[in-house]
Design an enzyme around this catalytic site. Structure first.
Site, PDB file in Angstrom:
ATOM      1  N   ASP A 121     -48.787 -16.748  25.627  1.00  0.00           N
ATOM      2  CA  ASP A 121     -48.206 -18.082  25.715  1.00  0.00           C
ATOM      3  C   ASP A 121     -48.550 -18.639  27.091  1.00  0.00           C
ATOM      4  O   ASP A 121     -48.145 -18.080  28.101  1.00  0.00           O
ATOM      5  CB  ASP A 121     -46.695 -18.020  25.522  1.00  0.00           C
ATOM      6  CG  ASP A 121     -46.096 -19.411  25.336  1.00  0.00           C
ATOM      7  OD1 ASP A 121     -46.797 -20.286  24.802  1.00  0.00           O
ATOM      8  OD2 ASP A 121     -44.938 -19.611  25.720  1.00  0.00           O
ATOM      9  N   TYR A 145     -47.646 -12.170  21.858  1.00  0.00           N
ATOM     10  CA  TYR A 145     -48.769 -13.112  21.907  1.00  0.00           C
ATOM     11  C   TYR A 145     -48.972 -13.664  23.305  1.00  0.00           C
ATOM     12  O   TYR A 145     -48.191 -13.373  24.220  1.00  0.00           O
ATOM     13  CB  TYR A 145     -48.546 -14.239  20.896  1.00  0.00           C
ATOM     14  CG  TYR A 145     -47.384 -15.154  21.198  1.00  0.00           C
ATOM     15  CD1 TYR A 145     -46.073 -14.684  21.174  1.00  0.00           C
ATOM     16  CD2 TYR A 145     -47.581 -16.501  21.491  1.00  0.00           C
ATOM     17  CE1 TYR A 145     -45.010 -15.525  21.438  1.00  0.00           C
ATOM     18  CE2 TYR A 145     -46.515 -17.349  21.756  1.00  0.00           C
ATOM     19  CZ  TYR A 145     -45.232 -16.856  21.724  1.00  0.00           C
ATOM     20  OH  TYR A 145     -44.184 -17.687  21.989  1.00  0.00           O
ATOM     21  N   SER A 181     -41.379 -11.977  21.652  1.00  0.00           N
ATOM     22  CA  SER A 181     -40.213 -12.571  20.997  1.00  0.00           C
ATOM     23  C   SER A 181     -39.596 -11.512  20.111  1.00  0.00           C
ATOM     24  O   SER A 181     -40.270 -10.984  19.218  1.00  0.00           O
ATOM     25  CB  SER A 181     -40.621 -13.759  20.133  1.00  0.00           C
ATOM     26  OG  SER A 181     -41.233 -14.754  20.923  1.00  0.00           O
ATOM     27  N   THR A 182     -38.348 -11.209  20.347  1.00  0.00           N
ATOM     28  CA  THR A 182     -37.707 -10.164  19.541  1.00  0.00           C
ATOM     29  C   THR A 182     -37.592 -10.629  18.100  1.00  0.00           C
ATOM     30  O   THR A 182     -37.611 -11.825  17.823  1.00  0.00           O
ATOM     31  CB  THR A 182     -36.266  -9.854  20.021  1.00  0.00           C
ATOM     32  OG1 THR A 182     -35.424 -10.982  19.752  1.00  0.00           O
ATOM     33  CG2 THR A 182     -36.221  -9.489  21.493  1.00  0.00           C
ATOM     34  N   GLU A 215     -46.156 -12.844  25.998  1.00  0.00           N
ATOM     35  CA  GLU A 215     -44.777 -13.135  25.602  1.00  0.00           C
ATOM     36  C   GLU A 215     -44.364 -12.245  24.451  1.00  0.00           C
ATOM     37  O   GLU A 215     -45.115 -12.031  23.498  1.00  0.00           O
ATOM     38  CB  GLU A 215     -44.637 -14.613  25.197  1.00  0.00           C
ATOM     39  CG  GLU A 215     -43.269 -14.936  24.580  1.00  0.00           C
ATOM     40  CD  GLU A 215     -42.866 -16.401  24.642  1.00  0.00           C
ATOM     41  OE1 GLU A 215     -43.461 -17.154  25.448  1.00  0.00           O
ATOM     42  OE2 GLU A 215     -41.956 -16.782  23.902  1.00  0.00           O
ATOM     43  N   ASN A 263     -31.971 -17.410  21.753  1.00  0.00           N
ATOM     44  CA  ASN A 263     -31.854 -18.236  20.556  1.00  0.00           C
ATOM     45  C   ASN A 263     -30.643 -17.813  19.740  1.00  0.00           C
ATOM     46  O   ASN A 263     -30.429 -16.630  19.509  1.00  0.00           O
ATOM     47  CB  ASN A 263     -33.105 -18.090  19.689  1.00  0.00           C
ATOM     48  CG  ASN A 263     -34.344 -18.551  20.443  1.00  0.00           C
ATOM     49  OD1 ASN A 263     -34.530 -19.738  20.655  1.00  0.00           O
ATOM     50  ND2 ASN A 263     -35.173 -17.608  20.853  1.00  0.00           N
ATOM     51  N   HIS A 322     -31.764 -23.310  21.515  1.00  0.00           N
ATOM     52  CA  HIS A 322     -32.823 -22.714  22.328  1.00  0.00           C
ATOM     53  C   HIS A 322     -32.361 -22.798  23.778  1.00  0.00           C
ATOM     54  O   HIS A 322     -32.362 -23.874  24.366  1.00  0.00           O
ATOM     55  CB  HIS A 322     -34.104 -23.527  22.091  1.00  0.00           C
ATOM     56  CG  HIS A 322     -35.327 -23.003  22.761  1.00  0.00           C
ATOM     57  ND1 HIS A 322     -36.084 -23.765  23.633  1.00  0.00           N
ATOM     58  CD2 HIS A 322     -35.944 -21.801  22.690  1.00  0.00           C
ATOM     59  CE1 HIS A 322     -37.115 -23.057  24.048  1.00  0.00           C
ATOM     60  NE2 HIS A 322     -37.058 -21.864  23.496  1.00  0.00           N
ATOM     61  N   GLU A 331     -36.765 -14.447  23.849  1.00  0.00           N
ATOM     62  CA  GLU A 331     -38.199 -14.585  24.113  1.00  0.00           C
ATOM     63  C   GLU A 331     -38.407 -14.348  25.604  1.00  0.00           C
ATOM     64  O   GLU A 331     -37.719 -14.957  26.410  1.00  0.00           O
ATOM     65  CB  GLU A 331     -38.689 -15.997  23.810  1.00  0.00           C
ATOM     66  CG  GLU A 331     -38.294 -16.575  22.469  1.00  0.00           C
ATOM     67  CD  GLU A 331     -38.378 -18.102  22.514  1.00  0.00           C
ATOM     68  OE1 GLU A 331     -39.424 -18.645  22.882  1.00  0.00           O
ATOM     69  OE2 GLU A 331     -37.366 -18.741  22.215  1.00  0.00           O
TER      70      GLU A 331
END
Lengths: 500, 64
Positions: free
Chosen positions: A89, A87, A96-97, A94, A153, A237, A12
């Protein structure tokens, strides 16, 4: 020995955003603009937070309510055809893959995020008045004490005790900074003055372990939100890392971390190396680009970050040998060893692979040629512009375009990753559904999709297994279902329940 | 200890490499300097103007 699970990996990235020459620039609106510009006529998909529990703590206590969104961020949420999420954030765009099958694929999709943001910014630019310019940086700090994240992650087995992750991985995270840093002029957050340091983020880590991500940042983050079957899995995370522009660096960062975690799950690591004061060690390592800094170990001895990394490499390599690790991991081990060897003999030898040395080489060149002191704003500008994702302006891109940074991917491969999902995880199902049933996918999150099929109720399709929903399992099914209603019906027929 | 063995082996590797490339050292550093000069010239052509103001105005909100 708990038995490892396959390391599904994703990143992310919160990008820095500004509009040059716009006096009343508002980063939340600016982030919305770049994302809406990228979206064009693509359908907006509501992100469903029902299953999200960012307040749950992996140590088994604490249950804080989720923070309220800054504004109706549901309006600025995209799920892309490659399975990624784009999106707003807080006050950043941001990316996020999608969930990736291995670290090489994850590094590719991490790069695809830069291209998505660059395209969004280029389109947004057309709506701005003359003289104003939108700039997007893949960095983690503004140099004035404000930091934003680049998170990793890793899918983990629930059976592993969280305390084992803390004791084994803290020393790894502190020492890997020599491999993962993106470089920064000066220090922040009250840390001692320094001309140049390896990482963007080290100054901001103040705790060993904790739930926070926005203040008192911990080296080990305990957010327990697996986005998968919570009985079987954790999602580690990881918040202590820099956003990298170097492809090699992102790959080695993800692969080395995944291997260490998997070795830990399989009980293949010897007794952990414990640091006396990991928080202090974190910034001290980052603050010494000569790599001479030693850290105190709990057993009363000391070691440099490089010595620790050699140790971790040896353990990871031995484990990879034992299990017959897949090709991407073998390739990463070779690169990791090369990087450590070069850091040992002369850190600047890594300037074609590591952002922090590539940047330092530019800064040293300017300091010498133009006789600049470290306090000169031009050096801070160079350090910032290294991260600009516009390929015409970003200094990383200028180095890469002239063969000065080693690449792992072609531009075509990165462009393809913007539109095609990974094929061996549930991201495949998500990406294809979003493309194929545009308008019928009304809500999504990592572990489900919600379809409007023209019937009385919406149909929710859970995806609790990250490795299910790949091309092999659902490719043919999606090929023969022209509409979302066909798909939902076929999934229901398949096993009596609607699931991917 | 295994760690020391590994590092010992690596040092030997480096020693052998160093012997082989020794004659080329002077040339390499000149080439490197030229390359870095070229690199700076190219960066000059894309670098934002008015560094002080640019850097001063770059303020982000914290995130994550």
């Amino acid at each position: 020995m708990t038995g490892s699970v396959h390391k599904v990996i994703g990143t992310e990235t919160e990008f820095g955003i500004t509009i040059h020459n716009q006096p009343d620039f508002n980063p939340v609106l600016g982030s919305g603009l770049v994302i809406n510009s990228y979206a064009g006529s693509r359908a907006r998909i509501k992100w469903s937070y029902d299953e999200e529990t960012p307040g749950r703590d992996a140590r088994g206590f604490g249950y804080e309510p989720s923070p309220a969104a800054d504004f109706d961020s549901g309006l600025v949420n995209l799920v892309l055809g490659n399975g990624a999420r784009l999106y707003v954030d807080h006050a950043h765009p941001e990316y996020s893959t999608p969930e990736c099958y291995d670290p090489l694929e994850a590094a590719l999709y991490d790069k695809s995020g830069e291209l998505v943001l660059a395209r969004g910014a280029a389109t947004a630019q057309q709506s701005l008045p003359d003289g104003q310019r939108m700039l997007i940086h893949k960095n983690n700090s503004d140099g004035k004490g404000n930091s934003y994240g680049a998170h990793e992650n890793y899918l983990m087995t629930r059976a592993l005790r969280f305390g084992d992750i803390v004791s084994h991985i803290t020393g790894f995270f502190v020492s890997r900074q020599i491999v993962t840093g993106s470089g920064k002029v000066g220090s922040e957050n009250g840390r001692p003055d320094v001309d140049y340091q390896m990482t963007q983020r080290a100054d901001f880590f103040e705790e060993r372990i904790g739930l926070e991500t926005t203040l008192k940042r911990p080296i080990i983050n305990t957010r327990d939100e697996p986005h998968a079957d919570a009985g079987a899995y954790r999602r580690l995370h990881v918040i202590i890392g820099d956003a990298n522009r170097s492809e090699v660096q992102t790959f080695v960062k993800l692969a080395s971390t995944a291997l260490m975690l998997q070795a830990l799950e399989d009980g293949a690591l010897p007794a952990p190396v414990l640091l006396s004061d990991p928080v202090e060690a974190c910034w001290r390592v980052s603050h010494d680009p000569t790599l001479a800094q030693t850290v105190d170990l709990a057993d009363g001895t000391t070691a440099t970050a490089l010595e620790l990394q050699w140790q971790y490499l040896e353990w990871a390599a031995k484990y990879a040998e034992q299990i017959g690790a897949a090709d991407p991991y073998r390739r990463a081990l070779v690169l990791w060893e090369e990087i450590l060897g070069d850091l040992e003999s002369d850190p600047m030898k890594t300037a074609d692979r590591l952002d922090w040395t590539a940047k330092l080489q530019i800064l040293d060149g300017y300091r010498e040629r133009d006789s600049l002191a470290w306090a000169d704003p031009k050096l801070r500008l160079l350090s910032l512009q290294y991260h600009d994702v516009d390929p015409a302006r970003g200094l990383y891109d200028r180095l890469a375009a002239t063969g000065r940074m080693r690449r792992l991917f072609t531009d075509d491969e990165i462009a393809a990753a913007v539109i095609r999902p990974p094929e061996r995880t549930r991201a495949y199902f998500r990406g294809r559904c979003v493309d194929q049933y545009e308008g019928s996918v009304v809500a999504a999150n990592w572990d489900s999709l919600v379809f409007e099929t023209g019937q009385d109720s919406l149909k929710r399709v859970p995806m609790m297994e990250p490795l299910r929903g790949g091309k092999e399992r659902v490719g043919a099914l999606l090929d023969r279902c022209p509409t979302a209603a066909d798909l939902v019906r076929a999934l229901g027929d398949e096993d009596g329940r609607t699931r991917a | 200890m295994a760690e020391q063995e590994r590092k010992q082996t690596r040092r030997t590797d480096h020693g052998e490499e160093a012997e082989v490339v020794e004659e080329a050292v002077v040339d390499t550093s000149e080439v490197l300097t030229d390359r870095i000069d070229d690199q700076l010239d190219e960066i000059d052509s894309v670098l934002e103007e008015n560094a002080e103001e640019f850097v001063k105005n770059y303020v982000q909100k914290g995130g994550e």
